[in-house]
Design a protein around this motif. Structure first.
Motif, PDB file in Angstrom:
ATOM      1  N   THR A 157       0.851  -1.190   0.000  1.00 25.71           N
ATOM      2  CA  THR A 157       0.000   0.000   0.000  1.00 25.71           C
ATOM      3  C   THR A 157       0.890   1.244   0.000  1.00 25.71           C
ATOM      4  N   GLY A 158       0.253   2.399   0.182  1.00 22.28           N
ATOM      5  CA  GLY A 158       1.027   3.638   0.285  1.00 22.28           C
ATOM      6  C   GLY A 158       1.454   4.231  -1.034  1.00 22.28           C
ATOM      7  N   GLN A 159       1.010   3.620  -2.164  1.00 20.95           N
ATOM      8  CA  GLN A 159       1.456   4.116  -3.464  1.00 20.95           C
ATOM      9  C   GLN A 159       0.908   5.520  -3.738  1.00 20.95           C
ATOM     10  N   GLY A 160      -0.316   5.779  -3.251  1.00 25.85           N
ATOM     11  CA  GLY A 160      -0.899   7.102  -3.462  1.00 25.85           C
ATOM     12  C   GLY A 160      -0.109   8.196  -2.774  1.00 25.85           C
ATOM     13  N   PHE A 161       0.282   7.940  -1.528  1.00 21.65           N
ATOM     14  CA  PHE A 161       1.058   8.938  -0.794  1.00 21.65           C
ATOM     15  C   PHE A 161       2.456   9.070  -1.392  1.00 21.65           C
ATOM     16  N   TYR A 162       3.016   7.950  -1.880  1.00 24.37           N
ATOM     17  CA  TYR A 162       4.325   8.006  -2.528  1.00 24.37           C
ATOM     18  C   TYR A 162       4.261   8.879  -3.781  1.00 24.37           C
ATOM     19  N   LEU A 164       2.192  11.306  -4.160  1.00 24.48           N
ATOM     20  CA  LEU A 164       2.078  12.675  -3.650  1.00 24.48           C
ATOM     21  C   LEU A 164       3.454  13.249  -3.314  1.00 24.48           C
ATOM     22  N   ILE A 165       4.305  12.431  -2.681  1.00 23.36           N
ATOM     23  CA  ILE A 165       5.669  12.862  -2.366  1.00 23.36           C
ATOM     24  C   ILE A 165       6.416  13.195  -3.650  1.00 23.36           C
ATOM     25  N   ASN A 166       6.277  12.326  -4.649  1.00 26.50           N
ATOM     26  CA  ASN A 166       6.964  12.563  -5.925  1.00 26.50           C
ATOM     27  C   ASN A 166       6.521  13.874  -6.556  1.00 26.50           C
ATOM     28  N   GLU A 167       5.211  14.112  -6.537  1.00 26.40           N
ATOM     29  CA  GLU A 167       4.699  15.335  -7.160  1.00 26.40           C
ATOM     30  C   GLU A 167       5.105  16.576  -6.375  1.00 26.40           C
ATOM     31  N   PHE A 168       5.123  16.461  -5.047  1.00 21.89           N
ATOM     32  CA  PHE A 168       5.583  17.588  -4.231  1.00 21.89           C
ATOM     33  C   PHE A 168       7.067  17.855  -4.495  1.00 21.89           C
ATOM     34  N   ASN A 169       7.838  16.780  -4.642  1.00 24.21           N
ATOM     35  CA  ASN A 169       9.261  16.909  -4.967  1.00 24.21           C
ATOM     36  C   ASN A 169       9.440  17.625  -6.299  1.00 24.21           C
TER      37      ASN A 169
END
Length: 413
Positions: A157-162, A164-169
């Motif tokens: 799981t956690g792919q959605g938040f990952y 989000l991190i990528n896009e914020f980066n």
């Protein structure tokens, strides 16, 4: 009909022009012109301080989440070797600075700088912009997010938040690439105009020119030792291997970006003779975690500032900064100046405020020779790759290194 190539000036020429123009403006134009430039620099500094905690969250959280993936022991070996190399480089830089720099940093010159700084012009106004979160909070949040997302991804799981991190980066990288880095020459222009007006700029530059020579010399020595050690342990000719890595060195000087040099560096590593499995894993990874050239430069620059202004500069203090920065620079932006921008939030560790004039001097000093530090980083990545290959086949899979035809062109290029 052939297209006309658009001329693009590199960052180093822009910085040199900014410094030269700043000095001329501060010396020869009316004080009000300098004060306008100082006002711009002061307000840009406010923006810089606002962005810094966001940089920490974006880069450190993504770096941890990314580094938690991979080939287990191979990943730990590569990261461990890269981090150790970065710490050793910083320690050697401190030793060099502590041994050599006091001999040509004249106390009278430092007094002149300190006295002249009292004549600096103040900004006409400053926008009341404060960071959304402090540096310590940003660092804790970044580690928490990165570690939690890593664990969630291992559970499927956690792919959605990952994402989000990528896009914020990507968003923070965009801010750096489109705003922060392009405007830095104007920021430095205002600060050098102020230093020229106050009379401190020539004393500062006379010290920094000598420091440049020492830093670049240590880069060359450290890279050479890395290849001698790697060659001795892997049975390769270290000087032949270093020669094959030179295209990466020259590319990095031109691009000032470890990330932009990855394709060239992978090809250099192939010609050295490192197997595909290792080179395609280690070289991109080392581009973000192996930063000895940047660490040498930053440590020497920070030591210079602390010594100049008679602030504590013992090894126990500096090694804390080196250890933290070795982690914080992971996944720093591939754009020019990424390392020094990552260092700014941690200057309080050595007693320097990230928005102080000393931080401005640090940015100016570092960026004018950033390309050499980046070049040292990527060239050393080849030595790390050689060591990781040896460790992987000898201690992890327990079999000989497979034979490959390293003379042929790589079909993937």
């Amino acid at each position: 009909m052939s297209e006309t190539k658009k001329f693009t000036m590199g960052l180093i020429p822009k910085l040199i022009i900014a410094i030269a123009l700043g000095i001329l403006v501060g010396l020869y134009l009316p004080p009000v012109v300098t004060q306008i430039a100082v006002t711009f620099s002061a307000n840009f500094g406010k923006l810089l301080n606002f962005v810094i905690p966001l940089m920490i969250i974006a880069f450190v959280s993504k770096g941890i989440a990314d580094l938690s993936e991979g080939a287990g022991k191979l990943l730990l070996a590569a990261v461990g070797m890269a981090y150790a190399s970065t710490l050793i480089a910083g320690s050697l830089s401190y030793t060099m600075a502590h041994t050599l720099f006091p001999s040509f940093i004249d106390p009278a010159m430092v007094d002149k700088i300190q006295q002249a700084s009292e004549n600096n012009l103040a900004a006409l106004f400053e926008i009341p912009l404060n960071p959304a979160i402090d540096v310590t909070g940003a660092l804790v949040l970044a580690f928490m997010i990165g570690l939690c997302v890593s664990v969630l991804r291992q559970k499927g799981t956690g792919q959605g938040f990952y994402q989000l991190i990528n896009e914020f980066n990507e968003m923070i990288n965009m801010v750096l690439a489109k705003v922060i880095i392009p405007v830095l020459p104007f920021f430095i222009f205002g600060n050098f105009a102020n230093m020229a007006y106050s009379g401190s700029v020539f004393a500062i530059l006379s010290i920094f020119i000598r420091i440049f020579g020492c830093i670049i010399a240590l880069h060359i020595v450290y890279i050479s030792v890395m290849f001698i050690v790697a060659g001795g342990l892997t049975g390769r000719n270290p000087f032949a291997s270093l020669k094959k890595a030179l295209p990466a060195y020259m590319t990095a000087i031109g691009t000032q970006s470890s990330a932009a040099t990855i394709p060239v560096n992978v090809e250099c590593n192939r010609k050295i003779g490192v197997t595909r499995q290792i080179r395609e894993f280690v070289i991109p990874l080392a581009a973000t975690v192996h930063l000895p050239g940047s660490m040498i430069t930053l440590t020497a620059c920070v030591y210079t500032l602390l010594f100049m202004y008679d602030m504590p500069h013992n090894f126990g203090l500096i090694i804390q900064f080196i250890a933290i920065l070795g982690v914080a620079m992971v996944a720093a932006p591939g754009a020019p100046g990424g390392a020094v921008m990552s260092a700014l939030p941690f200057l309080p560790v050595v007693g320097v405020a990230s928005d102080s004039p000393l931080a401005t001097i640090l940015i100016s000093l570092y960026l004018t020779q950033d390309s050499f530090g980046t070049a040292a980083n990527v060239t050393g990545d080849n030595a790390i790759s050689m060591l990781v290959e040896k460790f992987y086949y000898k201690h992890i899979v327990h079999r000989p290194i497979p034979e490959e035809d390293f003379t042929a062109e790589d079909p993937t290029n």
